[in-house]
Design a protein around this motif. Structure first.
Motif, PDB file in Angstrom:
ATOM      1  N   GLU A   2       1.034  -1.276  -0.122  1.00  9.39           N
ATOM      2  CA  GLU A   2       0.094   0.227  -0.075  1.00  9.39           C
ATOM      3  C   GLU A   2       0.607   1.570  -0.068  1.00  9.39           C
ATOM      4  O   GLU A   2       1.953   1.671   1.064  1.00  9.39           O
ATOM      5  N   THR A   3       1.404   1.987  -0.996  1.00 13.60           N
ATOM      6  CA  THR A   3       1.004   3.673  -0.334  1.00 13.60           C
ATOM      7  C   THR A   3      -0.789   4.610  -0.982  1.00 13.60           C
ATOM      8  O   THR A   3      -1.294   3.866  -1.001  1.00 13.60           O
ATOM      9  N   SER A   4      -0.174   5.366  -0.045  1.00 15.46           N
ATOM     10  CA  SER A   4      -1.359   6.595   0.417  1.00 15.46           C
ATOM     11  C   SER A   4      -0.638   7.865   0.316  1.00 15.46           C
ATOM     12  O   SER A   4       0.584   8.271   1.540  1.00 15.46           O
ATOM     13  N   ASP A   5      -1.892   8.570   0.515  1.00 20.45           N
ATOM     14  CA  ASP A   5      -1.236  10.124   0.583  1.00 20.45           C
ATOM     15  C   ASP A   5      -0.124  10.613  -0.148  1.00 20.45           C
ATOM     16  O   ASP A   5       1.165  11.444   0.844  1.00 20.45           O
ATOM     17  N   ALA A  48      -0.762  -4.389  -5.860  1.00 17.19           N
ATOM     18  CA  ALA A  48      -0.252  -2.797  -4.892  1.00 17.19           C
ATOM     19  C   ALA A  48      -1.654  -1.836  -5.261  1.00 17.19           C
ATOM     20  O   ALA A  48      -1.918  -2.211  -6.446  1.00 17.19           O
ATOM     21  N   ILE A  49      -1.339  -1.765  -4.393  1.00 20.29           N
ATOM     22  CA  ILE A  49      -2.682  -0.685  -4.187  1.00 20.29           C
ATOM     23  C   ILE A  49      -2.708   0.227  -3.878  1.00 20.29           C
ATOM     24  O   ILE A  49      -1.749   0.797  -2.842  1.00 20.29           O
ATOM     25  N   ASP A  50      -2.405   1.851  -4.440  1.00 19.08           N
ATOM     26  CA  ASP A  50      -2.559   2.940  -3.865  1.00 19.08           C
ATOM     27  C   ASP A  50      -3.913   3.686  -3.472  1.00 19.08           C
ATOM     28  O   ASP A  50      -5.379   3.449  -3.833  1.00 19.08           O
ATOM     29  N   ASN A  51      -3.688   4.247  -2.265  1.00 17.42           N
ATOM     30  CA  ASN A  51      -4.714   4.393  -1.025  1.00 17.42           C
ATOM     31  C   ASN A  51      -5.651   5.952  -1.362  1.00 17.42           C
ATOM     32  O   ASN A  51      -6.335   6.373  -0.983  1.00 17.42           O
ATOM     33  N   GLY A  52      -5.160   6.441  -2.009  1.00 23.91           N
ATOM     34  CA  GLY A  52      -5.673   8.024  -2.544  1.00 23.91           C
ATOM     35  C   GLY A  52      -4.423   9.153  -2.446  1.00 23.91           C
ATOM     36  O   GLY A  52      -3.867   9.416  -1.280  1.00 23.91           O
TER      37      GLY A  52
END
Length: 521
Positions: A2-5, A48-52
């Motif tokens: 996860e990546t986020s922000d 692989a998910i980007d969380n916004g």
């Protein structure tokens, strides 16, 4: 993974001075590649998910969105190259308007998920399918996207026209059983652009329950969730479970990649989770991915040229040496931004914030780099009509930013610092005269409040210029919600500041001393 922000962060630099910085998607890319190699050796796979909050936040992102939106969005280009499986819509995705966001979504090789952002008047998700299904060697993994529904309290209404934002917990309660039953999911992951309203360990309230963050409720009230990926609060959370749900939040700007590792074992016709762990993988010391750096280079060259564009000069001192001091007494830098807002809008009163402790102020020779380093958000300007009572209530809300220690020394209230710094929610006003005594109890700290030398009339009406975030009640300034909009100026405040300096060539630093923060008066 996860990546986020990420907030537009690809390169490992500080844009204020181009010094190296241990952040960015280019560094995360190297970690992601290692994890994919590891998974392949172990006979598994990586999601692989980007969380916004992907496409807004750096000068590179701003330049692409506002100055040259023709090429593919650079953040989308990077995620395409890295083979991301999905992204979730964050609240800052809307900052540049739906046209910019829809273009970025169309350019993506991956789906953008958000089950609770729907077409107004329907339950139909605006961004298409609300979930992702990944099947691998007989294992079915479902990823449901959710977004904080509090966006209408912050965003310019024109940027979310035609959309409705449903409650995240209620939405998850509808979709999780469907994913388990109809899709046959062995693993259910929720990727939620939101955080925790309560401490995950103690259950104690971490904030006023507004619905902005619902991570705790998701874990406690929605059965069938295995993993909850979170963001929005810019916290670093790993190695924890909440009501059996493995939780994760990887900070911001790509300081970490978040990893959840799941071991599955056969169980009859299906699979059972034997083990779940979560951890943060820091990018410190990681060599950035060379291909990603090359991909970003054309965008970066154009951005750097724009940032170094000379604007004009400052006669006097508008630098920031001590952020706390800036917030304690009237000063030239804040007075200047308020003056821009007042002269642009015609309002006699204005407020603004020092958004970050990293804001450098304005040096004698100003470039666009200095403008966007100080005014870091793509806010526009509004004039709303409020009463004197609203003004007093807003100043009392303002005054809660401060607390005092045992020796009477002024400090920042932890509510504005933990879990996420909220310096942007403390405003400084021009056009009125006021004193805040922070040694007094909250709710009774405004000890002077006048306008043009006369006491502010609680029932009187006053036109005030402020950014669109605050005018909508953002930062729990609920007294501003629903007020008459006298004037709406749909131009970024950073652009208004640049134009103001460009027109005048030289701007004098002035301080009229109209406000101060004291103790014991």
């Amino acid at each position: 993974m996860e990546t986020s922000d990420l907030h537009g962060s690809i390169l490992p630099i500080h844009y204020a001075n181009n010094e190296p910085n241990e952040v960015g998607l280019a560094k995360v890319a190297a970690l992601l590649q290692k994890e994919k190699e590891r998974a392949e050796l172990e006979g598994g796979f990586v999601l692989a998910i980007d969380n916004g909050d992907l496409i807004q936040g750096t000068p590179l992102a701003y330049y692409h969105a506002r100055i040259d939106n023709g090429p593919t969005d650079p953040m989308v280009l990077a995620l395409n190259r890295l083979g991301y499986d999905a992204a979730v819509i964050g609240n800052h995705e809307f900052n540049y308007g739906l046209a910019v966001l829809n273009k970025a979504v169309a350019e993506s090789d991956f789906p953008w998920l958000s089950a609770n952002i729907v077409k107004e008047g329907t339950e139909e998700p605006y961004f298409g399918k609300p979930y992702l299904i990944k099947r691998y060697n007989g294992v079915t993994v479902a990823v449901l996207g959710l977004t904080t529904p509090y966006i209408p309290n912050w965003e310019n209404p024109a940027n979310i026209e035609g959309l409705a934002f449903l409650d995240a917990v209620e939405t998850a309660s509808r979709w999780v059983p469907y994913l388990r039953g109809e899709e046959g999911a062995d693993v259910v992951v929720i990727s939620y652009h939101g955080g925790f309203e309560k401490d995950p360990e103690t259950g104690e309230a971490a904030e006023v329950p507004t619905g902005e963050n619902q991570g705790y409720r998701l874990c406690m009230e929605v059965p069938g969730i295995d993993v909850l990926l979170t963001g929005h609060q810019h916290r670093e959370i790993a190695g924890k479970t909440l009501n059996g749900v493995t939780i994760l939040q990887p900070g911001y700007l790509g300081q970490h990649a978040g990893a959840v590792r799941i071991m599955l074992v056969p169980d009859g016709d299906g699979w059972t989770i034997a083990e779940k762990t979560s951890e943060l993988l820091p990018v410190n010391g990681v060599e950035p991915d060379a291909e990603l750096l090359a991909l970003a280079q054309p965008y970066e060259i154009a951005t750097q040229q724009w940032l170094d564009t000379p604007i004009g000069s400052i006669d006097g001192d508008m630098t920031v040496r001590d952020p706390m001091r800036i917030r304690m007494k009237d000063n030239a830098m804040i007075e200047f931004i308020n003056k821009v807002q007042m002269e642009t809008s015609g309002a006699a009163i204005s407020n603004t914030a020092l958004f970050s402790d990293e804001a450098p102020g304005f040096p004698p020779r100003v470039t666009m780099r200095h403008i966007v380093s100080n005014y870091i958000y793509p806010n526009t300007l509004k004039v709303i009509r409020i009463t004197g009572r609203d003004m007093l209530e807003a100043l009392e809300r303002n005054a809660t930013y401060f607390t005092t220690d045992g020796n009477g020394k002024v400090a920042i209230n932890p509510k504005f610092a933990v879990p996420k710094p909220q310096h942007y929610n403390y405003d400084m006003w021009e056009g009125i005269e006021y004193t805040l005594d922070v040694s007094r109890p909250e709710g009774s700290r405004v000890v002077r409040l006048t306008h043009r030398g006369e006491p502010v009339d609680p029932d009187g009406e006053y036109d005030v210029a402020m950014n669109n975030y605050r005018a909508g009640g953002g930062g729990d300034y609920t007294m501003f919600q629903g007020k008459t909009v006298v004037k709406d100026i749909p131009t970024d405040v950073s652009e208004l500041i640049a134009n103001y300096i460009l027109e005048r060539k030289t701007v004098a630093a002035t301080v009229d001393g109209n406000w101060e923060v004291v103790t014991g008066r």
